[in-house]
Enzyme design. Structure first.
Site, PDB file in Angstrom:
ATOM      1  N   HIS A 136      26.676  -4.631 -86.057  1.00 25.36           N
ATOM      2  CA  HIS A 136      27.657  -4.200 -87.066  1.00 25.36           C
ATOM      3  C   HIS A 136      28.969  -4.913 -86.757  1.00 25.36           C
ATOM      4  O   HIS A 136      29.599  -4.636 -85.725  1.00 25.36           O
ATOM      5  CB  HIS A 136      27.850  -2.688 -87.011  1.00 25.36           C
ATOM      6  CG  HIS A 136      26.578  -1.917 -87.216  1.00 25.36           C
ATOM      7  ND1 HIS A 136      26.169  -1.467 -88.446  1.00 25.36           N
ATOM      8  CD2 HIS A 136      25.608  -1.543 -86.336  1.00 25.36           C
ATOM      9  CE1 HIS A 136      25.013  -0.834 -88.327  1.00 25.36           C
ATOM     10  NE2 HIS A 136      24.643  -0.877 -87.047  1.00 25.36           N
ATOM     11  N   LEU A 137      29.381  -5.817 -87.635  1.00 31.18           N
ATOM     12  CA  LEU A 137      30.622  -6.566 -87.412  1.00 31.18           C
ATOM     13  C   LEU A 137      31.810  -5.966 -88.161  1.00 31.18           C
ATOM     14  O   LEU A 137      32.944  -6.416 -87.982  1.00 31.18           O
ATOM     15  CB  LEU A 137      30.440  -8.037 -87.790  1.00 31.18           C
ATOM     16  CG  LEU A 137      29.517  -8.844 -86.879  1.00 31.18           C
ATOM     17  CD1 LEU A 137      29.544 -10.320 -87.245  1.00 31.18           C
ATOM     18  CD2 LEU A 137      29.872  -8.666 -85.407  1.00 31.18           C
ATOM     19  N   ARG A 138      31.550  -4.989 -89.035  1.00 30.45           N
ATOM     20  CA  ARG A 138      32.591  -4.149 -89.654  1.00 30.45           C
ATOM     21  C   ARG A 138      33.467  -4.855 -90.696  1.00 30.45           C
ATOM     22  O   ARG A 138      34.154  -4.170 -91.456  1.00 30.45           O
ATOM     23  CB  ARG A 138      33.501  -3.534 -88.591  1.00 30.45           C
ATOM     24  CG  ARG A 138      32.789  -2.752 -87.498  1.00 30.45           C
ATOM     25  CD  ARG A 138      31.955  -1.627 -88.037  1.00 30.45           C
ATOM     26  NE  ARG A 138      31.488  -0.710 -86.994  1.00 30.45           N
ATOM     27  CZ  ARG A 138      30.513   0.159 -87.154  1.00 30.45           C
ATOM     28  NH1 ARG A 138      29.866   0.224 -88.311  1.00 30.45           N
ATOM     29  NH2 ARG A 138      30.158   0.966 -86.169  1.00 30.45           N
TER      30      ARG A 138
ATOM     31  N   ASN B 120      26.776  -2.448 -93.877  1.00 33.71           N
ATOM     32  CA  ASN B 120      27.599  -1.248 -94.094  1.00 33.71           C
ATOM     33  C   ASN B 120      29.084  -1.544 -93.916  1.00 33.71           C
ATOM     34  O   ASN B 120      29.779  -0.967 -93.081  1.00 33.71           O
ATOM     35  CB  ASN B 120      27.158  -0.113 -93.166  1.00 33.71           C
ATOM     36  CG  ASN B 120      27.317  -0.453 -91.687  1.00 33.71           C
ATOM     37  OD1 ASN B 120      27.290  -1.623 -91.304  1.00 33.71           O
ATOM     38  ND2 ASN B 120      27.482   0.569 -90.863  1.00 33.71           N
TER      39      ASN B 120
ATOM     40  N   ASP C 203      20.451  -0.049 -93.857  1.00 32.17           N
ATOM     41  CA  ASP C 203      21.112   0.290 -92.607  1.00 32.17           C
ATOM     42  C   ASP C 203      20.880   1.753 -92.258  1.00 32.17           C
ATOM     43  O   ASP C 203      19.754   2.214 -92.254  1.00 32.17           O
ATOM     44  CB  ASP C 203      22.595  -0.073 -92.679  1.00 32.17           C
ATOM     45  CG  ASP C 203      23.261   0.008 -91.318  1.00 32.17           C
ATOM     46  OD1 ASP C 203      22.593  -0.296 -90.321  1.00 32.17           O
ATOM     47  OD2 ASP C 203      24.442   0.371 -91.246  1.00 32.17           O
TER      48      ASP C 203
ATOM     49  N   HIS D 199      15.617   0.003 -84.153  1.00 28.02           N
ATOM     50  CA  HIS D 199      15.941   0.837 -82.983  1.00 28.02           C
ATOM     51  C   HIS D 199      14.978   2.004 -82.723  1.00 28.02           C
ATOM     52  O   HIS D 199      15.349   3.178 -82.809  1.00 28.02           O
ATOM     53  CB  HIS D 199      17.370   1.358 -83.058  1.00 28.02           C
ATOM     54  CG  HIS D 199      17.818   1.847 -84.406  1.00 28.02           C
ATOM     55  ND1 HIS D 199      17.094   2.715 -85.187  1.00 28.02           N
ATOM     56  CD2 HIS D 199      18.948   1.571 -85.105  1.00 28.02           C
ATOM     57  CE1 HIS D 199      17.753   2.975 -86.293  1.00 28.02           C
ATOM     58  NE2 HIS D 199      18.868   2.281 -86.275  1.00 28.02           N
TER      59      HIS D 199
ATOM     60  N   ASP E  24      22.089  -3.073 -81.645  1.00 28.29           N
ATOM     61  CA  ASP E  24      22.663  -2.094 -82.579  1.00 28.29           C
ATOM     62  C   ASP E  24      24.149  -1.919 -82.266  1.00 28.29           C
ATOM     63  O   ASP E  24      24.687  -0.803 -82.275  1.00 28.29           O
ATOM     64  CB  ASP E  24      21.924  -0.755 -82.514  1.00 28.29           C
ATOM     65  CG  ASP E  24      22.302   0.183 -83.669  1.00 28.29           C
ATOM     66  OD1 ASP E  24      22.987  -0.273 -84.612  1.00 28.29           O
ATOM     67  OD2 ASP E  24      21.932   1.372 -83.619  1.00 28.29           O
TER      68      ASP E  24
ATOM     69  N   HIS F 130      33.552   1.177 -82.537  1.00 31.33           N
ATOM     70  CA  HIS F 130      34.477   2.123 -83.155  1.00 31.33           C
ATOM     71  C   HIS F 130      35.798   2.064 -82.401  1.00 31.33           C
ATOM     72  O   HIS F 130      35.837   1.697 -81.219  1.00 31.33           O
ATOM     73  CB  HIS F 130      33.935   3.548 -83.105  1.00 31.33           C
ATOM     74  CG  HIS F 130      32.721   3.773 -83.943  1.00 31.33           C
ATOM     75  ND1 HIS F 130      32.750   3.784 -85.317  1.00 31.33           N
ATOM     76  CD2 HIS F 130      31.430   4.004 -83.606  1.00 31.33           C
ATOM     77  CE1 HIS F 130      31.538   4.004 -85.793  1.00 31.33           C
ATOM     78  NE2 HIS F 130      30.712   4.134 -84.775  1.00 31.33           N
TER      79      HIS F 130
END
Length: 428
Positions: free
Chosen positions: A63-65, A95, A155, A235, A312, A316
């Site tokens: 997840h690179l956001r 996402n 996702d 996962h 994964d 945050h």
């Protein structure tokens, strides 16, 4: 006729032997026993000084956001963590905000990668399976595939409608793409972050049972078998899922699966230890499971039932995790620590070296048709030099990712990437 050699890695350790690696036009020319006196000609020589030579790894679940959550991570910082973590290929989930459900978002991600890391790591976006990840209407999969998406996934929001999921798998195959499914029954403790059992009961936390994962695994297996099309399971965390996958593969079902390093190094017991009780950095979806589940995951990785490893990587901001366990977001950052932790498992005899190599290189690249280096002639010259003995402490200062949310904070690990080449070009 041998091409003109442009790069030589001198005196690296590979499979217990000291070797020289010859590179031309971004590809492996040959690897042979090292010589003390080297006639390099015009080639650039990188002295390895006995460091371990490893093929670059591939992470198919990151997840690179960016766009939308750049305060957690962005393309530049995520690829920086990947470069120093030993990864040449990165597949990033959809996402984002806006969701990667149209070509403009895909193209923006790829342009950011080209500008920030022109020599690599390579970025392969994963397109949304449904518009807005809503599960109600298929995303424009042809448009996304043409724009550069390497796979499709909803996702962490499993598609409830089996009809829509079936159509997604069929349409993805039209573009020679694989669907990646987050296996979680949408009615059983969604994203609870802790395994349902004795530990969750003692802690008094809302929990998710392992059967919530296994139910969806069973659905996907039956769908893949019926359609005779591939589906990749994200996962995997529990024995029930492993047993289903093993039985499916014995029948020839086109199912593949991944697990993540944190399921190999932690169990639910971590949340009950006095020093780490209720540690939100260990809140992840699916949750950390039991010791028996972990044993099953090791067996499945070693025998090939689980095909590959994936971090994964879910960064945050610190303040988002600094709250009550039941309201904290799920996710562990992993690009920085995956190599050190999983290589230590090899040294400890828990994971075979063959399984490690397959899980981080040949299997993920084979499933998603990505570049892979096996050190054969004409393979892409993607490799890194690794100091197996260097010790480092996981801290805010030593992690290249913006995300510092890992239960490994304060832990001393062994093994660090010293330099990394992609297509024969030094990237770090």
């Amino acid at each position: 006729m041998m091409p003109k050699i442009e790069l030589i890695i001198h005196r690296a350790t590979f499979d217990g032997k000291e070797v020289d690696v010859f590179v031309a036009k971004g590809k492996i020319v040959e690897i042979r026993k090292s010589v003390e006196s080297l006639d390099a000609g015009d080639a650039k020589v990188e002295e390895a000084f006995g460091l371990t030579l490893m093929p670059s790894m591939t992470d198919v679940h990151v997840h690179l956001r960016e766009p939308g959550y750049e305060y957690k991570e962005d393309v530049e910082s995520g690829l920086r963590a990947a470069a120093w973590g030993g990864f040449s290929n990165i597949m990033c989930m959809a996402n984002t905000k806006p969701v990667n459900d149209n070509e403009s978002v895909t193209e923006m991600m790829l342009e950011k990668a080209r500008k920030s890391w022109p020599k690599g790591p390579r970025l392969f976006p994963i397109g949304a399976l449904t518009k807005g990840l809503s599960g109600k209407e298929l995303a424009p999969m042809a448009e996304l595939a043409k724009a550069g998406c390497a796979a499709f996934s909803n996702d962490g929001v499993p598609v409830k409608s089996t009809k829509i999921f079936r159509r997604a798998v069929e349409y993805a195959s039209d573009w020679d793409r694989v669907v990646i499914d987050h296996c979680e029954d949408p009615y059983m403790g969604v994203a609870a972050g802790v395994n349902e059992g004795e530990v969750s009961s003692r802690l008094g936390l809302p929990a998710q049972p392992d059967v919530a994962e296994a139910l969806q695994v069973a659905r996907d297996i039956l769908m893949a078998e019926y359609l005779e099309l591939p589906i990749h399971l994200a996962h995997i965390s529990c024995r029930k899922s492993v047993d289903l996958i093993r039985f499916a593969k014995e029948r020839g079902v086109r199912i593949t699966a991944e697990t993540a390093p944190h399921y190999l190094i932690f169990t639910e017991d971590y949340l009950e230890n006095e020093a780490t009780e209720f540690d939100t950095n260990a809140k992840v979806n699916p949750p950390l499971r039991t010791q028996d589940d972990q044993d099953a995951i090791f067996d499945a990785l070693n025998d090939g039932t689980i095909d590959c490893l994936a971090t994964d990587h879910a960064p945050h901001a610190s303040y988002e995790k600094e709250t009550e366990f039941d309201v904290a977001p799920c996710g562990i950052t992993g690009l920085d620590t995956a190599l050190s932790t999983t290589w230590q498992l090899v040294k400890d005899g828990k994971l075979t070296k063959e399984a490690f190599t397959r899980a981080w290189t040949t299997a993920p690249c084979g499933i998603f048709k990505l570049p892979v280096n096996t050190f054969q002639p004409d393979d892409p010259a993607d490799f890194f030099l690794f100091d197996e003995e260097e010790e480092w402490t996981v801290s805010n200062q030593t992690l290249y990712s913006k995300g510092k949310n890992t239960p490994l904070l304060g832990t001393t690990l062994k093994g660090r990437v010293k330099t990394h080449f992609i297509r024969g070009k030094k990237i770090v």
